[in-house]
Design a protein around this motif. Structure first.
Motif, PDB file in Angstrom:
ATOM      1  N   GLY A 223       6.675  13.603   6.771  1.00  3.71           N
ATOM      2  CA  GLY A 223       5.386  13.316   6.143  1.00  3.71           C
ATOM      3  C   GLY A 223       5.491  12.795   4.727  1.00  3.71           C
ATOM      4  O   GLY A 223       4.498  12.730   4.001  1.00  3.71           O
TER       5      GLY A 223
ATOM      6  N   ASN B 124       0.814  -1.222   0.000  1.00  4.55           N
ATOM      7  CA  ASN B 124       0.000   0.000   0.000  1.00  4.55           C
ATOM      8  C   ASN B 124       0.853   1.280   0.000  1.00  4.55           C
ATOM      9  O   ASN B 124       0.368   2.354   0.290  1.00  4.55           O
TER      10      ASN B 124
ATOM     11  N   GLU C 105      12.020  15.037   3.988  1.00  4.65           N
ATOM     12  CA  GLU C 105      11.311  15.862   4.972  1.00  4.65           C
ATOM     13  C   GLU C 105      10.167  15.079   5.618  1.00  4.65           C
ATOM     14  O   GLU C 105       9.824  13.986   5.153  1.00  4.65           O
TER      15      GLU C 105
HETATM   16  P1  ADP Z   1       7.599  10.348   7.517  1.00  2.00           P
HETATM   17  O1  ADP Z   1       8.043   9.189   8.332  1.00  2.00           O
HETATM   18  O2  ADP Z   1       8.469  10.587   6.324  1.00  2.00           O
HETATM   19  O3  ADP Z   1       7.396  11.590   8.324  1.00  2.00           O
HETATM   20  P2  ADP Z   1       5.218   8.805   7.207  1.00  2.00           P
HETATM   21  O4  ADP Z   1       5.775   7.519   6.726  1.00  2.00           O
HETATM   22  O5  ADP Z   1       4.823   8.877   8.634  1.00  2.00           O
HETATM   23  O6  ADP Z   1       6.194  10.005   6.885  1.00  2.00           O
HETATM   24  O7  ADP Z   1       3.994   9.195   6.251  1.00  2.00           O
HETATM   25  C1  ADP Z   1       2.933  10.041   6.650  1.00  2.00           C
HETATM   26  C2  ADP Z   1       1.619   9.454   6.205  1.00  2.00           C
HETATM   27  O8  ADP Z   1       1.539   9.455   4.797  1.00  2.00           O
HETATM   28  C3  ADP Z   1       1.452   8.015   6.650  1.00  2.00           C
HETATM   29  O9  ADP Z   1       0.119   7.805   7.034  1.00  2.00           O
HETATM   30  C4  ADP Z   1       1.782   7.211   5.422  1.00  2.00           C
HETATM   31  O10 ADP Z   1       1.062   5.992   5.371  1.00  2.00           O
HETATM   32  C5  ADP Z   1       1.376   8.124   4.310  1.00  2.00           C
HETATM   33  N1  ADP Z   1       2.257   7.963   3.140  1.00  2.00           N
HETATM   34  C6  ADP Z   1       3.422   8.575   2.943  1.00  2.00           C
HETATM   35  N2  ADP Z   1       3.953   8.205   1.771  1.00  2.00           N
HETATM   36  C7  ADP Z   1       3.106   7.311   1.233  1.00  2.00           C
HETATM   37  C8  ADP Z   1       3.107   6.564   0.018  1.00  2.00           C
HETATM   38  N3  ADP Z   1       4.088   6.647  -0.867  1.00  2.00           N
HETATM   39  N4  ADP Z   1       2.065   5.737  -0.208  1.00  2.00           N
HETATM   40  C9  ADP Z   1       1.069   5.634   0.673  1.00  2.00           C
HETATM   41  N5  ADP Z   1       0.999   6.334   1.830  1.00  2.00           N
HETATM   42  C10 ADP Z   1       2.008   7.161   2.111  1.00  2.00           C
END
Ligand code: ADP
Ligand code: MG
Length: 478
Positions: free
Chosen positions: A174, A139, A172
């Motif tokens: 998110g 996903n 960065e």
């Molecule tokens: P980071 O760790 O870089 O701050 P996260 O992994 O916590 O970011 O992502 C933030 C949200 O966005 C999560 O709920 C994640 O599932 C969703 N998300 C980020 N990138 C993707 C992607 N490529 N495909 C699906 N969902 C994503």
């Protein structure tokens, strides 16, 4: 007692179909107030809870009730004023009930046993590896600027410890680092039943280390890490300025690296820019491959929104999706946050997202760019007062005379508008089936019930019609 037993049986069936979280949040406390040959009446704690149950779970509860009472025609919800009364024994507190339900597998009911088994496995699985099953590589949406990190993760899954070690991903907030890291952990756990994975944020690592020092079991901690096959450390920027912990991380890194264990790391910057990190640790992080995730462009943001909406079975109008994608540019987390808000609002009052609403919302959050200009918010004037208003709105919407809706006529093109009108009267004006039957040339209760159920079935499959009805509902402001 009879009511209580039936309620338990019904909840057991429901528990197979819904998420634990939904059960705990939305059911909270539930009772059976009355059972008649035609109808089962459930009691909720407040009108808010009652409406939520009706809006979100009516069909699930109804189907479960029909398994227990195959003869009944309908179910209903009321606010049960007696629900908090300790002498009322026909009430179930869902939190306590869920605990019991997960604890003892019911021998007579295969599916219940499976549910228990499943929740147990999830908790131990998550507890040991700290990997959240929500994040998977399947996903994870791939776009041009995260293609490389994604492929690197896939390679790591194919060959842990051998291809890219360590794998360092930066970007960065998110943008999906945690998702990718945890997704990789999950994929490894799934593929290799004998491998152990340990995910942790650098913060958690610091806490564990500080505790271990206090309790004088640093050696034990080191031993614990040495035993894992894959270690995932998220957000290593938080190790900056923590010299002692960095030292320990350096030791553990070496032990794992020498044993060809896979190390996956994320940070908000490339290692060379983590200036507050000890040079020798920084250089270790640079030994393998360093890849970055950057922000998605407009097209990608639009695709992410639509994909996420689809995943949640939510119909997001194209103009609304485009508006969000044009304005919410910083992170996937933000995009997801807005989408989740829209879904929550829809679930509460069935209001469809419109351009005006989303523009207002983004403006409140100060993320509307001025480039797109002000979206005109029109005041609506239509208010529904009686069934005639609904019939008129439906007839205007479908472009057919209202007589065709009301009269007995089996032509197919009038059937859906008629069912829609009945459905809106039932769900929005809360008319009884009898009363609706009288409006529609004296149909009986069962015929109206059948029509409403039929439409619900159609709506489950026909998302376009669902969308159309939501627009209609929105338009007539009910
Ligand atoms: P980071 O760790 O870089 O701050 P996260 O992994 O916590 O970011 O992502 C933030 C949200 O966005 C999560 O709920 C994640 O599932 C969703 N998300 C980020 N990138 C993707 C992607 N490529 N495909 C699906 N969902 C994503
Ligand atoms: Mg993160």
């Amino acid at each position: 007692m009879e009511k209580l037993n039936s309620l338990k049986n019904i909840l057991n069936i429901i528990l197979k179909d819904i998420k634990k979280q939904d059960f705990l949040v939305y059911f909270r406390k539930i009772s059976i107030v009355a059972i008649t040959p035609q109808k089962v009446t459930f009691g909720a704690v407040s009108s808010f809870m009652k409406e939520n149950l009706e809006a979100k779970f009516f069909n699930i509860i109804k189907n479960a009730t029909l398994e227990e009472f195959p003869e009944i025609l309908d179910i209903e919800f009321i606010v049960d004023k007696n629900i908090e009364n300790p002498s009322n024994h026909d009430v179930i507190d869902c939190t306590t009930y869920f605990k019991e339900f997960s604890k003892k597998p019911k021998k007579t009911n295969q599916s219940n046993t499976q549910t228990t088994y499943k929740s147990d496995t999830i908790s131990t699985y998550e507890e040991k590896s700290q990997v959240n099953e929500r994040y998977t590589l399947d996903n994870f949406i791939v776009w041009p600027s995260n293609q490389l990190p994604f492929s690197a993760c896939e390679a790591v899954v194919r060959n842990p410890g051998k291809s890219y070690n360590p794998l360092y991903i930066y970007g960065e907030v998110g943008l999906g680092k945690t998702h990718l890291l945890q997704g990789t952990g999950n994929a490894i756990l799934k593929k290799y039943k004998d491998k152990t994975v340990r995910y942790m944020t650098a913060d958690k690592f610091i806490t564990e280390y500080v505790n271990a020092v206090k309790k004088k079991w640093v050696e034990r901690l080191r031993q614990k890490y040495a035993e894992v096959d894959v270690i995932i450390i998220d957000d290593v920027q938080f190790l900056q300025k923590k010299e002692q912990t960095q030292n320990e991380m350096y030791n553990i890194f070496n032990i794992l690296y020498d044993a060809q264990k896979q190390i996956i790391i994320s940070g908000d910057k490339p290692p060379k820019d983590l200036t507050e990190l000890e040079p020798r640790l920084r250089s270790r992080f640079e030994w393998g491959i360093i890849v970055d995730i950057s922000k998605p462009d407009f097209e990608t943001r639009l695709a992410i929104l639509q994909e996420k909406a689809r995943g949640k079975q939510f119909l997001l109008p194209q103009d609304v999706a485009e508006f969000i994608a044009a304005n919410v540019t910083d992170s996937v987390r933000e995009l997801e946050g807005i989408l989740n808000q829209l879904i929550a609002e829809y679930e509460l009052d069935h209001s469809t997202p419109t351009l005006e609403k989303i523009a207002r919302k983004l403006k409140k959050l100060s993320i509307t760019s001025d480039l797109l200009g002000e979206v005109k918010i029109q005041k609506r004037t239509t208010t529904i007062r009686s069934y005639e208003d609904i019939i008129k709105a439906v007839s205007d919407h479908f472009g057919i005379e209202k007589e065709w809706i009301l009269w007995e006529n089996r032509r197919k093109e009038f059937m859906i508008p008629r069912q829609v009108a009945m459905y809106l009267l039932k769900t929005k004006l809360h008319y009884t089936y009898e009363r609706i039957g009288n409006i529609f040339s004296g149909r009986n209760h069962a015929a109206v019930l059948y029509s409403c159920n039929k439409l619900e079935d159609i709506l489950k499959k026909d998302k376009n019609l669902l969308y159309e009805i939501n627009i209609l509902r929105d338009w007539i402001w009910i």
